[in-house]
Design an enzyme around this catalytic site. Sequence first.
Site, PDB file in Angstrom:
ATOM      1  N   GLN A  21      -2.200   3.791  -6.490  1.00 23.54           N
ATOM      2  CA  GLN A  21      -3.292   4.731  -6.761  1.00 23.54           C
ATOM      3  C   GLN A  21      -3.109   6.004  -5.929  1.00 23.54           C
ATOM      4  N   GLY A  38       1.280  -0.447  -0.755  1.00 23.29           N
ATOM      5  CA  GLY A  38       1.996  -1.529  -0.083  1.00 23.29           C
ATOM      6  C   GLY A  38       2.833  -2.313  -1.078  1.00 23.29           C
ATOM      7  N   GLY A  49      -4.403  -5.332  32.886  1.00 23.48           N
ATOM      8  CA  GLY A  49      -3.015  -4.921  32.666  1.00 23.48           C
ATOM      9  C   GLY A  49      -2.280  -5.839  31.711  1.00 23.48           C
ATOM     10  N   GLU A  58      -8.714   1.637   1.607  1.00 30.16           N
ATOM     11  CA  GLU A  58      -9.941   1.353   0.861  1.00 30.16           C
ATOM     12  C   GLU A  58     -11.111   2.235   1.300  1.00 30.16           C
TER      13      GLU A  58
HETATM   14  C1  LIG Z   1       2.877 -16.404   0.094  1.00 28.76           C
HETATM   15  C2  LIG Z   1       2.276 -16.640  -1.235  1.00 28.76           C
HETATM   16  C3  LIG Z   1       0.779 -16.633  -1.170  1.00 28.76           C
HETATM   17  C4  LIG Z   1       0.161 -17.040  -2.422  1.00 28.76           C
HETATM   18  C5  LIG Z   1      -1.292 -16.852  -2.322  1.00 28.76           C
HETATM   19  C6  LIG Z   1      -1.917 -17.221  -3.549  1.00 28.76           C
HETATM   20  C7  LIG Z   1      -3.388 -16.978  -3.544  1.00 28.76           C
HETATM   21  C8  LIG Z   1      -3.803 -15.647  -2.978  1.00 28.76           C
HETATM   22  C9  LIG Z   1      -5.207 -15.308  -3.298  1.00 28.76           C
HETATM   23  C10 LIG Z   1      -5.775 -14.225  -2.827  1.00 28.76           C
HETATM   24  C11 LIG Z   1      -5.062 -13.285  -1.924  1.00 28.76           C
HETATM   25  C12 LIG Z   1      -5.911 -12.140  -1.496  1.00 28.76           C
HETATM   26  C13 LIG Z   1      -5.156 -11.291  -0.586  1.00 28.76           C
HETATM   27  C14 LIG Z   1      -5.959 -10.110  -0.155  1.00 28.76           C
HETATM   28  C15 LIG Z   1      -5.189  -9.304   0.780  1.00 28.76           C
HETATM   29  C16 LIG Z   1      -5.759  -7.940   0.869  1.00 28.76           C
HETATM   30  C17 LIG Z   1      -4.888  -7.077   1.660  1.00 28.76           C
HETATM   31  C18 LIG Z   1      -5.315  -5.648   1.551  1.00 28.76           C
HETATM   32  C19 LIG Z   1      -4.234  -4.767   1.993  1.00 28.76           C
HETATM   33  C20 LIG Z   1      -4.587  -3.318   1.927  1.00 28.76           C
HETATM   34  C21 LIG Z   1      -4.884  -2.774   0.604  1.00 28.76           C
HETATM   35  C22 LIG Z   1      -5.133  -1.324   0.615  1.00 28.76           C
HETATM   36  C23 LIG Z   1      -5.134  -0.853  -0.754  1.00 28.76           C
HETATM   37  C24 LIG Z   1      -5.666   0.546  -0.940  1.00 28.76           C
HETATM   38  O1  LIG Z   1      -5.964   1.259  -0.050  1.00 28.76           O
HETATM   39  S1  LIG Z   1      -5.795   0.999  -2.553  1.00 28.76           S
HETATM   40  C25 LIG Z   1      -6.489   2.600  -2.561  1.00 28.76           C
HETATM   41  C26 LIG Z   1      -7.915   2.592  -2.172  1.00 28.76           C
HETATM   42  N1  LIG Z   1      -8.510   3.852  -2.385  1.00 28.76           N
HETATM   43  C27 LIG Z   1      -9.713   4.094  -2.036  1.00 28.76           C
HETATM   44  O2  LIG Z   1     -10.387   3.271  -1.441  1.00 28.76           O
HETATM   45  C28 LIG Z   1     -10.264   5.399  -2.452  1.00 28.76           C
HETATM   46  C29 LIG Z   1     -11.561   5.626  -1.772  1.00 28.76           C
HETATM   47  N2  LIG Z   1     -12.351   6.513  -2.548  1.00 28.76           N
HETATM   48  C30 LIG Z   1     -13.384   6.104  -3.189  1.00 28.76           C
HETATM   49  O3  LIG Z   1     -13.723   4.939  -3.192  1.00 28.76           O
HETATM   50  C31 LIG Z   1     -14.116   7.228  -3.839  1.00 28.76           C
HETATM   51  O4  LIG Z   1     -15.301   7.474  -3.176  1.00 28.76           O
HETATM   52  C32 LIG Z   1     -14.376   7.016  -5.282  1.00 28.76           C
HETATM   53  C33 LIG Z   1     -13.115   6.607  -5.982  1.00 28.76           C
HETATM   54  C34 LIG Z   1     -15.421   5.985  -5.514  1.00 28.76           C
HETATM   55  C35 LIG Z   1     -14.880   8.379  -5.772  1.00 28.76           C
HETATM   56  O5  LIG Z   1     -14.766   8.459  -7.133  1.00 28.76           O
HETATM   57  P1  LIG Z   1     -15.693   9.407  -8.022  1.00 28.76           P
HETATM   58  O6  LIG Z   1     -15.587  10.789  -7.508  1.00 28.76           O
HETATM   59  O7  LIG Z   1     -15.419   9.131  -9.428  1.00 28.76           O
HETATM   60  O8  LIG Z   1     -16.992   8.702  -7.711  1.00 28.76           O
HETATM   61  P2  LIG Z   1     -18.426   9.021  -7.237  1.00 28.76           P
HETATM   62  O9  LIG Z   1     -18.468   8.857  -5.776  1.00 28.76           O
HETATM   63  O10 LIG Z   1     -18.975  10.283  -7.856  1.00 28.76           O
HETATM   64  O11 LIG Z   1     -19.062   7.810  -7.951  1.00 28.76           O
HETATM   65  C36 LIG Z   1     -19.238   7.750  -9.368  1.00 28.76           C
HETATM   66  C37 LIG Z   1     -20.112   6.567  -9.663  1.00 28.76           C
HETATM   67  O12 LIG Z   1     -19.343   5.396  -9.498  1.00 28.76           O
HETATM   68  C38 LIG Z   1     -19.949   4.524  -8.546  1.00 28.76           C
HETATM   69  N3  LIG Z   1     -18.875   3.836  -7.877  1.00 28.76           N
HETATM   70  C39 LIG Z   1     -17.971   4.348  -7.053  1.00 28.76           C
HETATM   71  N4  LIG Z   1     -17.115   3.419  -6.669  1.00 28.76           N
HETATM   72  C40 LIG Z   1     -17.487   2.284  -7.261  1.00 28.76           C
HETATM   73  C41 LIG Z   1     -17.012   0.947  -7.227  1.00 28.76           C
HETATM   74  N5  LIG Z   1     -15.971   0.606  -6.477  1.00 28.76           N
HETATM   75  N6  LIG Z   1     -17.637   0.041  -7.970  1.00 28.76           N
HETATM   76  C42 LIG Z   1     -18.723   0.374  -8.708  1.00 28.76           C
HETATM   77  N7  LIG Z   1     -19.231   1.604  -8.769  1.00 28.76           N
HETATM   78  C43 LIG Z   1     -18.627   2.549  -8.053  1.00 28.76           C
HETATM   79  C44 LIG Z   1     -20.734   5.432  -7.660  1.00 28.76           C
HETATM   80  O13 LIG Z   1     -21.750   4.742  -7.007  1.00 28.76           O
HETATM   81  C45 LIG Z   1     -21.255   6.432  -8.665  1.00 28.76           C
HETATM   82  O14 LIG Z   1     -22.308   5.820  -9.335  1.00 28.76           O
HETATM   83  P3  LIG Z   1     -23.503   6.700  -9.904  1.00 28.76           P
HETATM   84  O15 LIG Z   1     -24.436   5.707 -10.495  1.00 28.76           O
HETATM   85  O16 LIG Z   1     -24.061   7.379  -8.688  1.00 28.76           O
HETATM   86  O17 LIG Z   1     -22.919   7.674 -10.868  1.00 28.76           O
HETATM   87  C1  LIG Z   2      -1.676   0.857   5.773  1.00 24.45           C
HETATM   88  C2  LIG Z   2      -2.163   1.474   4.513  1.00 24.45           C
HETATM   89  C3  LIG Z   2      -1.994   0.795   3.321  1.00 24.45           C
HETATM   90  C4  LIG Z   2      -2.372   1.367   2.117  1.00 24.45           C
HETATM   91  N1  LIG Z   2      -2.157   0.705   0.949  1.00 24.45           N
HETATM   92  C5  LIG Z   2      -2.422   1.318  -0.232  1.00 24.45           C
HETATM   93  C6  LIG Z   2      -2.118   0.690  -1.474  1.00 24.45           C
HETATM   94  O1  LIG Z   2      -1.639  -0.437  -1.509  1.00 24.45           O
HETATM   95  N2  LIG Z   2      -2.352   1.368  -2.609  1.00 24.45           N
HETATM   96  C7  LIG Z   2      -2.896   2.622  -2.625  1.00 24.45           C
HETATM   97  O2  LIG Z   2      -3.083   3.185  -3.680  1.00 24.45           O
HETATM   98  N3  LIG Z   2      -3.228   3.230  -1.455  1.00 24.45           N
HETATM   99  C8  LIG Z   2      -3.007   2.620  -0.275  1.00 24.45           C
HETATM  100  N4  LIG Z   2      -3.333   3.224   0.908  1.00 24.45           N
HETATM  101  C9  LIG Z   2      -3.951   4.540   0.885  1.00 24.45           C
HETATM  102  C10 LIG Z   2      -5.400   4.504   1.327  1.00 24.45           C
HETATM  103  O3  LIG Z   2      -6.205   3.926   0.361  1.00 24.45           O
HETATM  104  C11 LIG Z   2      -5.846   5.932   1.632  1.00 24.45           C
HETATM  105  O4  LIG Z   2      -5.145   6.333   2.779  1.00 24.45           O
HETATM  106  C12 LIG Z   2      -7.334   5.978   1.863  1.00 24.45           C
HETATM  107  O5  LIG Z   2      -8.014   5.825   0.645  1.00 24.45           O
HETATM  108  C13 LIG Z   2      -7.774   7.292   2.533  1.00 24.45           C
HETATM  109  O6  LIG Z   2      -7.350   8.372   1.796  1.00 24.45           O
HETATM  110  P1  LIG Z   2      -6.511   9.557   2.456  1.00 24.45           P
HETATM  111  O7  LIG Z   2      -5.368   8.976   3.168  1.00 24.45           O
HETATM  112  O8  LIG Z   2      -6.255  10.541   1.365  1.00 24.45           O
HETATM  113  O9  LIG Z   2      -7.459  10.194   3.511  1.00 24.45           O
HETATM  114  P2  LIG Z   2      -8.283  11.557   3.351  1.00 24.45           P
HETATM  115  O10 LIG Z   2      -9.219  11.426   2.200  1.00 24.45           O
HETATM  116  O11 LIG Z   2      -7.392  12.719   3.346  1.00 24.45           O
HETATM  117  O12 LIG Z   2      -9.095  11.464   4.690  1.00 24.45           O
HETATM  118  C14 LIG Z   2      -8.917  12.322   5.823  1.00 24.45           C
HETATM  119  C15 LIG Z   2     -10.278  12.549   6.477  1.00 24.45           C
HETATM  120  O13 LIG Z   2     -11.141  13.258   5.584  1.00 24.45           O
HETATM  121  C16 LIG Z   2     -12.371  12.600   5.461  1.00 24.45           C
HETATM  122  N5  LIG Z   2     -12.917  12.762   4.122  1.00 24.45           N
HETATM  123  C17 LIG Z   2     -12.284  12.643   2.938  1.00 24.45           C
HETATM  124  N6  LIG Z   2     -13.137  12.866   1.922  1.00 24.45           N
HETATM  125  C18 LIG Z   2     -14.336  13.125   2.462  1.00 24.45           C
HETATM  126  C19 LIG Z   2     -15.633  13.432   1.930  1.00 24.45           C
HETATM  127  N7  LIG Z   2     -15.863  13.504   0.625  1.00 24.45           N
HETATM  128  N8  LIG Z   2     -16.631  13.646   2.779  1.00 24.45           N
HETATM  129  C20 LIG Z   2     -16.421  13.569   4.119  1.00 24.45           C
HETATM  130  N9  LIG Z   2     -15.221  13.297   4.690  1.00 24.45           N
HETATM  131  C21 LIG Z   2     -14.196  13.076   3.871  1.00 24.45           C
HETATM  132  C22 LIG Z   2     -12.043  11.132   5.707  1.00 24.45           C
HETATM  133  O14 LIG Z   2     -13.204  10.437   6.126  1.00 24.45           O
HETATM  134  C23 LIG Z   2     -11.006  11.250   6.812  1.00 24.45           C
HETATM  135  O15 LIG Z   2     -11.673  11.410   8.052  1.00 24.45           O
HETATM  136  C24 LIG Z   2      -2.972   2.653   2.122  1.00 24.45           C
HETATM  137  C25 LIG Z   2      -3.177   3.324   3.330  1.00 24.45           C
HETATM  138  C26 LIG Z   2      -2.783   2.746   4.516  1.00 24.45           C
HETATM  139  C27 LIG Z   2      -2.995   3.485   5.786  1.00 24.45           C
END
Ligand SMILES: CCCCCCCC/C=C\CCCCCCCCCCCCCC(=O)SCCNC(=O)CCNC(=O)[C@H](O)C(C)(C)COP(=O)(O)OP(=O)(O)OC[C@H]1O[C@@H](n2cnc3c(N)ncnc32)[C@H](O)[C@@H]1OP(=O)(O)O
Ligand SMILES: Cc1cc2nc3c(=O)[nH]c(=O)nc-3n(C[C@H](O)[C@H](O)[C@H](O)COP(=O)(O)OP(=O)(O)OC[C@H]3O[C@@H](n4cnc5c(N)ncnc54)[C@H](O)[C@@H]3O)c2cc1C
Length: 664
Positions: free
Chosen positions: A141, A181, A405, A428
């Site tokens: 993503q 990842g 330490g 996330e």
């Molecule tokens: C060895 C073998 C093993 C076998 C094992 C077998 C079994 C295993 C079983 C299970 C294993 C589990 C393992 C788990 C491990 C987990 C490890 C994790 C590792 C790390 C992962 C990291 C991955 C990532 O980082 S992925 C990227 C993530 N990115 C983000 O998080 C982006 C963050 N940004 C946001 O979330 C944004 O704010 C946004 C995307 C929501 C903004 O979008 P937008 O502008 O469109 O939104 P709005 O803010 O305007 O919202 C619109 C509207 O939508 C509602 N909304 C927003 N988000 C959500 C949601 N998530 N769900 C529902 N609704 C949502 C929001 O409230 C608004 O609603 P309105 O009503 O107000 O319109």
């Molecule tokens: C170890 C690791 C693993 C990851 N794994 C995955 C993966 O598997 N898949 C994937 O797709 N992504 C992955 N990511 C990406 C991760 O989801 C993003 O780094 C995360 O969503 C934050 O986004 P960014 O890095 O763009 O930070 P930015 O959005 O650039 O954030 C920088 C600063 O700006 C601030 N900021 C941003 N927007 C706003 C706002 N609207 N209002 C106020 N402050 C704001 C934040 O709070 C932060 O302080 C991973 C990241 C890390 C570090």
Amino acid sequence: MADGGGEPDQLAGERATAQFDVDGMKVAWAGSRHAVEVADRMARLVASDPVFRKDTRTMLSRKELFKDTLKKAAHAWKRIVELRLTEEEANLLRLYVDQPGYVDLHWGMFVPAIKGQGTEEQQKKWLPMAYKFQIIGCYAQTELGHGSNVQGLETTATFDPSADEFVMHSPTLTSSKWWPGGLGKASTHAVVYARLITEGKDYGIHGFIVQLRSLDDHSPLPGVTLGDIGGKFGSGAYNSMDNGVLRFDHVRIPRDQMLMRLSQVTREGKYVHSDVPKQLLYGTMVYVRQTIVADASKALSRAVCIAVRYSAIRKQFGSQDGGPETQVLNYKTQQSRLFPLLASAYAYRFVGQWLKWLYTDVTQKLEAKDYSTLPEAHACTAGLKSVTTSATADAIEECRKLCGGHGYLNSSGLPELFAVYVPACTYEGDNVQVARFLMKTVAQVATGKQPVGTIAYMGNIQHLMQCKSAVNTAEDWLNPAAIKEVFEARALRMAVNCAQNISKAPSQEEGFSELSPDLLEAAVAHVQLIIVTKFIEKLQEDIPGPGVKEQLQKLCSIYALHLLHKHLGDFLSTGCITARQGALANELLGKLYAQVRPNAVALVDAFDYTDHYLGSVLGRYDGDVYPALYEEAWKDPLNETVVPDGYQEHLRPLLKQQLKLSRL
Ligand SMILES: CCCCCCCC/C=C\CCCCCCCCCCCCCC(=O)SCCNC(=O)CCNC(=O)[C@H](O)C(C)(C)COP(=O)(O)OP(=O)(O)OC[C@H]1O[C@@H](n2cnc3c(N)ncnc32)[C@H](O)[C@@H]1OP(=O)(O)O
Ligand SMILES: Cc1cc2nc3c(=O)[nH]c(=O)nc-3n(C[C@H](O)[C@H](O)[C@H](O)COP(=O)(O)OP(=O)(O)OC[C@H]3O[C@@H](n4cnc5c(N)ncnc54)[C@H](O)[C@@H]3O)c2cc1C
């Protein structure tokens, strides 16, 4: 007794002072007797297998570490298949292997994305291959230029009706996928989020299943550029993960690889949106955020376990006349820093269990096309994820400091635990997205709508906006109702203040932007209320085992009152309590710390962690810390030779030169 003052028996003595049944507490912590048994079995399976050794991990080069991760993942899978482990057992095995790797994203995001956003047909096609590891998937993503702002992603998926294909393309450098990842080296496939363009129109972000590497020789497919994004914070730690970069140069995929549960593109190129809410596009994030909350309690409890056991072993000062020194755990300052973290570990554990239930409930409702609880689930997972991860990261660092330490040594396990944990604050999302949800609820309450679930308290607005706490003695704070009332009043008043101030702004958006720091604080207050409430609700359950409930009651009071103490400004400025009541809360905290003290070691034993999983010489179950520290030092590569490499080139000439100069 070990040489030099280490006292392994010290922990046996500590265990003897416990005033509760540790086995009963293990059940309360794990959730059931069955959960204790499975966790214990899986932990021992991992600990006894030499392939899963991790004691030299921080000394491995990046390449060695990555290869070691591949080896462990393959071996884990072999054991899962050979032993026919259930999903619950397999997931615990993954947890105890304790090395981030591509499998986390494969199971944690790739599979859930297909389950949540794929049609039945797509699930039938892709999931069996994923379940058998015939393909390895990741979640692509985030891009170089955009992470938090998902709507700002630039990768395009343009439909070509002449070929019935999508053309995946990275039009700019900043559109390169960056961070996913498992992407860098391991994955064969990805769920890629890209802007869907059809009939010349941009329909925004959608998910697509894209093959990245050959299933024959693992080389990138034509038009696909792939690599690892480079070393990350700390030694060992998250460097076992191949976070990757990905660029597409007009890569073609069949139309049916667009995830089509939420919306479809027809053979002719028509865009059709189904009746499923488009927010489900973010559903995978809701899933993984609830697992991240559960992980917070694991990371925190590990750090606390190490710090509590070591604090019971470590002695400093305390005797004027040459008698025994004092265990540092007896210092009130150590207790006031450590015991709130111990209480937080339990609090996060219980809120994590509740969140898992909430997620399951929402999923069942979604299957029945009831989308009403989705906004609350989103707000709870995003909010709890943000609050618990940042508090846990701070807490691990605090535990390191509490170990003095020795806590700074890799062999304490704490530096690596911190480095591996801290990205959880970022991935996330780090924003408390719950604020918008709260503002909407305040507006709805004003129109007479009765909120339900975690925001039900807002319906009690008449009382909560004016109530004054009746607490008159320190012990009055032991009443859960007294605690709940002030946490509810604080959260509601902060939210209402924000709503009132936003309404004075020229526009709602300007108001939101201007007041975002206040909104963040209101959101944190609401999330803390959820954690406190879920802890209190846990105590209303039947909790078997002598003394178990009593200990949990103390920990619940400590959790809530230490927050009250830390955020006293909020409680005072919103008029929920008086300064005297704040002082009474602090007085009670001191008494509670003293009551927890004889139980502290047993309370961390209840986490039931093996020495392998803890990975810390300071947190050893037997408390035999000093010989282990001493022995560990000799394993460092620097100690492989007595005279260091580089002596001839750099040290000897320097020393000789200084000798010559001194003779002049
Ligand atoms: C060895 C073998 C093993 C076998 C094992 C077998 C079994 C295993 C079983 C299970 C294993 C589990 C393992 C788990 C491990 C987990 C490890 C994790 C590792 C790390 C992962 C990291 C991955 C990532 O980082 S992925 C990227 C993530 N990115 C983000 O998080 C982006 C963050 N940004 C946001 O979330 C944004 O704010 C946004 C995307 C929501 C903004 O979008 P937008 O502008 O469109 O939104 P709005 O803010 O305007 O919202 C619109 C509207 O939508 C509602 N909304 C927003 N988000 C959500 C949601 N998530 N769900 C529902 N609704 C949502 C929001 O409230 C608004 O609603 P309105 O009503 O107000 O319109
Ligand atoms: C170890 C690791 C693993 C990851 N794994 C995955 C993966 O598997 N898949 C994937 O797709 N992504 C992955 N990511 C990406 C991760 O989801 C993003 O780094 C995360 O969503 C934050 O986004 P960014 O890095 O763009 O930070 P930015 O959005 O650039 O954030 C920088 C600063 O700006 C601030 N900021 C941003 N927007 C706003 C706002 N609207 N209002 C106020 N402050 C704001 C934040 O709070 C932060 O302080 C991973 C990241 C890390 C570090």
